[in-house]
Design a protein around this motif. Structure first.
Motif, PDB file in Angstrom:
ATOM      1  N   UNK A 220       3.203   2.746  13.629  1.00  0.00           N
ATOM      2  CA  UNK A 220       2.099   1.910  13.135  1.00  0.00           C
ATOM      3  C   UNK A 220       2.154   1.909  11.603  1.00  0.00           C
ATOM      4  N   UNK A 221       3.215   1.335  11.058  1.00  0.00           N
ATOM      5  CA  UNK A 221       3.532   1.479   9.640  1.00  0.00           C
ATOM      6  C   UNK A 221       2.557   0.780   8.699  1.00  0.00           C
ATOM      7  N   UNK A 222       1.672  -0.059   9.242  1.00  0.00           N
ATOM      8  CA  UNK A 222       0.693  -0.749   8.402  1.00  0.00           C
ATOM      9  C   UNK A 222      -0.701  -0.147   8.523  1.00  0.00           C
ATOM     10  N   UNK A 223      -0.800   0.979   9.237  1.00  0.00           N
ATOM     11  CA  UNK A 223      -2.098   1.629   9.435  1.00  0.00           C
ATOM     12  C   UNK A 223      -1.995   3.105   9.095  1.00  0.00           C
ATOM     13  N   UNK A 224      -2.939   3.598   8.319  1.00  0.00           N
ATOM     14  CA  UNK A 224      -2.956   5.014   7.974  1.00  0.00           C
ATOM     15  C   UNK A 224      -3.627   5.782   9.101  1.00  0.00           C
ATOM     16  N   UNK A 225      -2.810   6.469   9.911  1.00  0.00           N
ATOM     17  CA  UNK A 225      -3.329   7.175  11.083  1.00  0.00           C
ATOM     18  C   UNK A 225      -2.484   8.416  11.337  1.00  0.00           C
ATOM     19  N   UNK A 226      -2.550   8.968  12.534  1.00  0.00           N
ATOM     20  CA  UNK A 226      -1.805  10.197  12.843  1.00  0.00           C
ATOM     21  C   UNK A 226      -0.564   9.942  13.687  1.00  0.00           C
ATOM     22  N   UNK A 227      -0.147   8.687  13.806  1.00  0.00           N
ATOM     23  CA  UNK A 227       1.042   8.377  14.602  1.00  0.00           C
ATOM     24  C   UNK A 227       2.284   9.083  14.070  1.00  0.00           C
ATOM     25  N   UNK A 228       2.334   9.279  12.770  1.00  0.00           N
ATOM     26  CA  UNK A 228       3.463   9.978  12.161  1.00  0.00           C
ATOM     27  C   UNK A 228       3.677  11.333  12.825  1.00  0.00           C
ATOM     28  N   UNK A 229       2.585  12.080  13.023  1.00  0.00           N
ATOM     29  CA  UNK A 229       2.692  13.416  13.616  1.00  0.00           C
ATOM     30  C   UNK A 229       2.990  13.340  15.113  1.00  0.00           C
ATOM     31  N   UNK A 230       2.410  12.375  15.797  1.00  0.00           N
ATOM     32  CA  UNK A 230       2.723  12.188  17.219  1.00  0.00           C
ATOM     33  C   UNK A 230       4.200  11.883  17.403  1.00  0.00           C
TER      34      UNK A 230
ATOM     35  N   UNK B  61      -4.799   3.903  -7.693  1.00  0.00           N
ATOM     36  CA  UNK B  61      -4.187   2.893  -6.827  1.00  0.00           C
ATOM     37  C   UNK B  61      -3.670   3.520  -5.534  1.00  0.00           C
ATOM     38  N   UNK B  62      -3.156   4.758  -5.620  1.00  0.00           N
ATOM     39  CA  UNK B  62      -2.696   5.457  -4.420  1.00  0.00           C
ATOM     40  C   UNK B  62      -3.855   5.682  -3.461  1.00  0.00           C
ATOM     41  N   UNK B  63      -4.984   6.152  -3.996  1.00  0.00           N
ATOM     42  CA  UNK B  63      -6.178   6.362  -3.166  1.00  0.00           C
ATOM     43  C   UNK B  63      -6.663   5.056  -2.548  1.00  0.00           C
ATOM     44  N   UNK B  64      -6.748   4.016  -3.369  1.00  0.00           N
ATOM     45  CA  UNK B  64      -7.273   2.742  -2.880  1.00  0.00           C
ATOM     46  C   UNK B  64      -6.334   2.097  -1.857  1.00  0.00           C
ATOM     47  N   UNK B  65      -5.043   2.359  -1.982  1.00  0.00           N
ATOM     48  CA  UNK B  65      -4.084   1.848  -1.004  1.00  0.00           C
ATOM     49  C   UNK B  65      -4.291   2.500   0.356  1.00  0.00           C
ATOM     50  N   UNK B  66      -4.496   3.803   0.341  1.00  0.00           N
ATOM     51  CA  UNK B  66      -4.744   4.533   1.588  1.00  0.00           C
ATOM     52  C   UNK B  66      -6.016   4.007   2.258  1.00  0.00           C
TER      53      UNK B  66
ATOM     54  N   UNK C 244       0.822  -1.210   0.000  1.00  0.00           N
ATOM     55  CA  UNK C 244       0.000   0.000   0.000  1.00  0.00           C
ATOM     56  C   UNK C 244       0.848   1.249   0.000  1.00  0.00           C
ATOM     57  N   UNK C 245       1.868   1.265   0.862  1.00  0.00           N
ATOM     58  CA  UNK C 245       2.777   2.407   0.907  1.00  0.00           C
ATOM     59  C   UNK C 245       3.560   2.539  -0.385  1.00  0.00           C
ATOM     60  N   UNK C 246       3.921   1.407  -0.984  1.00  0.00           N
ATOM     61  CA  UNK C 246       4.694   1.432  -2.229  1.00  0.00           C
ATOM     62  C   UNK C 246       3.903   2.072  -3.362  1.00  0.00           C
ATOM     63  N   UNK C 247       2.628   1.746  -3.471  1.00  0.00           N
ATOM     64  CA  UNK C 247       1.806   2.314  -4.542  1.00  0.00           C
ATOM     65  C   UNK C 247       1.569   3.806  -4.320  1.00  0.00           C
ATOM     66  N   UNK C 248       1.383   4.208  -3.053  1.00  0.00           N
ATOM     67  CA  UNK C 248       1.228   5.631  -2.748  1.00  0.00           C
ATOM     68  C   UNK C 248       2.504   6.382  -3.125  1.00  0.00           C
ATOM     69  N   UNK C 249       3.636   5.810  -2.776  1.00  0.00           N
ATOM     70  CA  UNK C 249       4.911   6.463  -3.056  1.00  0.00           C
ATOM     71  C   UNK C 249       5.166   6.572  -4.560  1.00  0.00           C
ATOM     72  N   UNK C 250       4.777   5.569  -5.327  1.00  0.00           N
ATOM     73  CA  UNK C 250       4.935   5.632  -6.780  1.00  0.00           C
ATOM     74  C   UNK C 250       4.221   6.851  -7.354  1.00  0.00           C
TER      75      UNK C 250
ATOM     76  N   UNK D 206       2.482  13.361   5.578  1.00  0.00           N
ATOM     77  CA  UNK D 206       1.756  12.401   6.400  1.00  0.00           C
ATOM     78  C   UNK D 206       1.575  11.058   5.739  1.00  0.00           C
ATOM     79  N   UNK D 207       1.842  10.988   4.427  1.00  0.00           N
ATOM     80  CA  UNK D 207       1.851   9.691   3.749  1.00  0.00           C
ATOM     81  C   UNK D 207       2.885   8.761   4.345  1.00  0.00           C
ATOM     82  N   UNK D 208       3.853   9.320   5.068  1.00  0.00           N
ATOM     83  CA  UNK D 208       4.864   8.509   5.748  1.00  0.00           C
ATOM     84  C   UNK D 208       4.316   7.826   6.998  1.00  0.00           C
ATOM     85  N   UNK D 209       3.031   7.929   7.220  1.00  0.00           N
ATOM     86  CA  UNK D 209       2.426   7.166   8.308  1.00  0.00           C
ATOM     87  C   UNK D 209       2.346   5.686   7.962  1.00  0.00           C
ATOM     88  N   UNK D 210       2.603   5.343   6.700  1.00  0.00           N
ATOM     89  CA  UNK D 210       2.657   3.937   6.281  1.00  0.00           C
ATOM     90  C   UNK D 210       3.981   3.696   5.557  1.00  0.00           C
ATOM     91  N   UNK D 211       4.480   2.489   5.686  1.00  0.00           N
ATOM     92  CA  UNK D 211       5.667   2.120   4.932  1.00  0.00           C
ATOM     93  C   UNK D 211       6.960   2.135   5.727  1.00  0.00           C
TER      94      UNK D 211
END
Length: 320
Positions: A242-252, A130-135, A58-64, A193-198
C-alpha cells in the motif's frame, strides 16, 4: 574604580553568556510564532498540493529529510547543488538518480519567504516540517516538529556515501549505522517504517530477489518481471503493498517475507533482535504511529546548527 571594573566584568560576562546561549540554543516547537506565524500553515498547504498532484511526492519529501539528517545532522546540506566549492550529496550512491522532491522544496521556500516577508525559515526546517506534513497527508500520524535549525554552508558526497544506510546492509550493519547517529534498535525499526510509502529502484532490490533465501519465492518471481537479471535498473516497485498510504503493511510484509529491500527483510529474519518489534507493529498501528512520531523528533534533533552557526539560505540549492 574597583567597583566599576567589577561591574564591567559582570556586563561582559553576561553578554558573553547570552551569545553562547544563543549560539547553542536548543530547538523549539514555537520558534517561528513571532517571526513568521504563517510559516507552518504555508508549508503544509504546498505539501498537501504536491501530494495531491503526485502521491509519491510524500515519500520523496520524507526521504529527503532522512538522508539529510544521516549525513552530518539535519542541516539542509542534501539540498545543495554541485558547485566549484560544493561536492553535492545529490551525487552520493544512495541519492543519485533516486532522490526527488527538490522542486517542491524550492516551491515551499518561495511561498514561505513570501509569507514571512523575508528569508526567515531555514531549508533544514522546511525539510523537517515537509516530512511531517507528507506523512499526515498520506494518512499517518502527526507530531510537533522542533524548529530553529540553520542551514549548512557545506556538503559532502563522501560523508553521504559513508553515513546513509545502504539497501544491502545486514541487521548488524544497520544497528551500527543508527547507533553512530545516536539512534537505537527501536529507532531503527520504527524509522524503517517510513518505507510503508514510496518506491525503490530495481538496482536496489535486484540482489535480494535473485540471491537471498529469506524472501517468499512467489514474491521474488513477481519482482523478476519488473527487475530482470540484466538491465531494468531504473524500474520501480512499491516498497510495500500500500505504497500510497502510511500504515503498517510494511511490517506485515516483513513477517510474510515479502520485504522489497534486503535491508528491510533483515529486520525480520528468524530469531533476530528486532523480530518481536516488527511483529508487534504489524498488528498495532497505534503503537507504530506513537513511536514513529517520537523517533522522528529524535532524528530531527541530530546535530542541528542553531544560533549563529550556519545561515538561512535565500535559495535552498546554494550558499548565500
Amino acid at each position: 574604580m574597583a567597583s566599576y571594573k567589577h561591574f564591567s566584568f559582570f556586563i561582559y560576562a553576561f553578554a558573553f553568556a547570552t551569545v553562547e546561549s544563543t549560539a547553542f540554543s536548543s530547538l523549539s516547537t514555537n520558534y517561528y510564532d513571532y517571526s513568521c506565524p504563517n510559516a507552518l500553515s504555508t508549508i503544509r498547504s504546498v505539501v498537501e498540493a504536491a501530494v495531491q498532484r503526485e502521491q509519491r511526492m510524500g515519500a520523496s519529501l520524507l526521504r529527503l529529510h532522512f538522508h539529510d539528517c544521516f549525513v552530518n545532522g539535519c542541516d539542509g546540506s542534501i539540498l545543495l547543488d554541485p558547485s566549484p566549492t560544493i561536492d553535492s550529496e545529490k551525487n552520493a550512491f544512495a541519492n543519485v538518480q533516486s532522490l526527488r522532491g527538490f522542486e517542491v522544496v524550492d516551491e515551499i521556500k518561495q511561498a514561505v519567504d513570501q509569507a514571512c516577508g523575508k528569508p526567515v525559515v531555514s531549508c533544514a526546517d522546511i525539510l523537517a516540517v515537509a516530512a511531517r506534513d507528507s506523512v499526515v497527508a498520506l494518512g499517518g500520524p502527526t507530531w510537533k516538529v522542533k524548529l530553529g535549525r540553520r542551514d549548512s554552508t557545506t556538503a559532502s558526497r563522501v560523508a553521504a556515501n559513508a553515513n546513509i544506510p545502504a539497501p544491502f546492509f545486514s541487521l548488524s550493519e544497520l544497528i551500527t549505522n543508527f547507533k553512530k547517529h545516536g539512534l537505537d534498535e527501536k529507532d531503527l525499526v520504527v524509522l524503517s517504517g517510513g518505507h510503508t510509502i514510496g518506491y525503490a529502484r530495481c538496482i536496489n532490490f535486484k540482489a535480494h530477489i535473485y540471491n537471498d533465501s529469506n524472501i517468499d519465492p512467489n514474491f521474488a518471481q513477481y519482482l523478476k518481471y519488473i527487475c530482470p537479471i540484466n538491465g531494468g535498473d531504473q524500474n520501480l516497485a512499491p516498497l510495500d503493498s500500500t505504497a500510497a498510504t502510511f500504515d503498517v503493511s510494511y511490517y506485515s510484509n516483513l513477517v510474510n517475507k515479502i520485504g522489497l529491500l534486503h535491508s528491510d527483510q533483515e529486520l525480520f529474519n528468524g530469531g533476530g533482535s528486532t523480530d518481536a518489534l516488527v511483529e508487534r507493529y504489524s498488528y498495532n498501528s497505534k503503537a507504530f504511529y506513537q513511536d514513529f512520531a517520537k523517533s522522528m523528533i529524535k532524528m530531527g534533533n541530530i546535530k542541528p546548527l542553531t544560533g549563529s552557526k550556519g545561515q538561512i539560505r535565500f535559495n535552498c540549492r546554494k550558499v548565500n
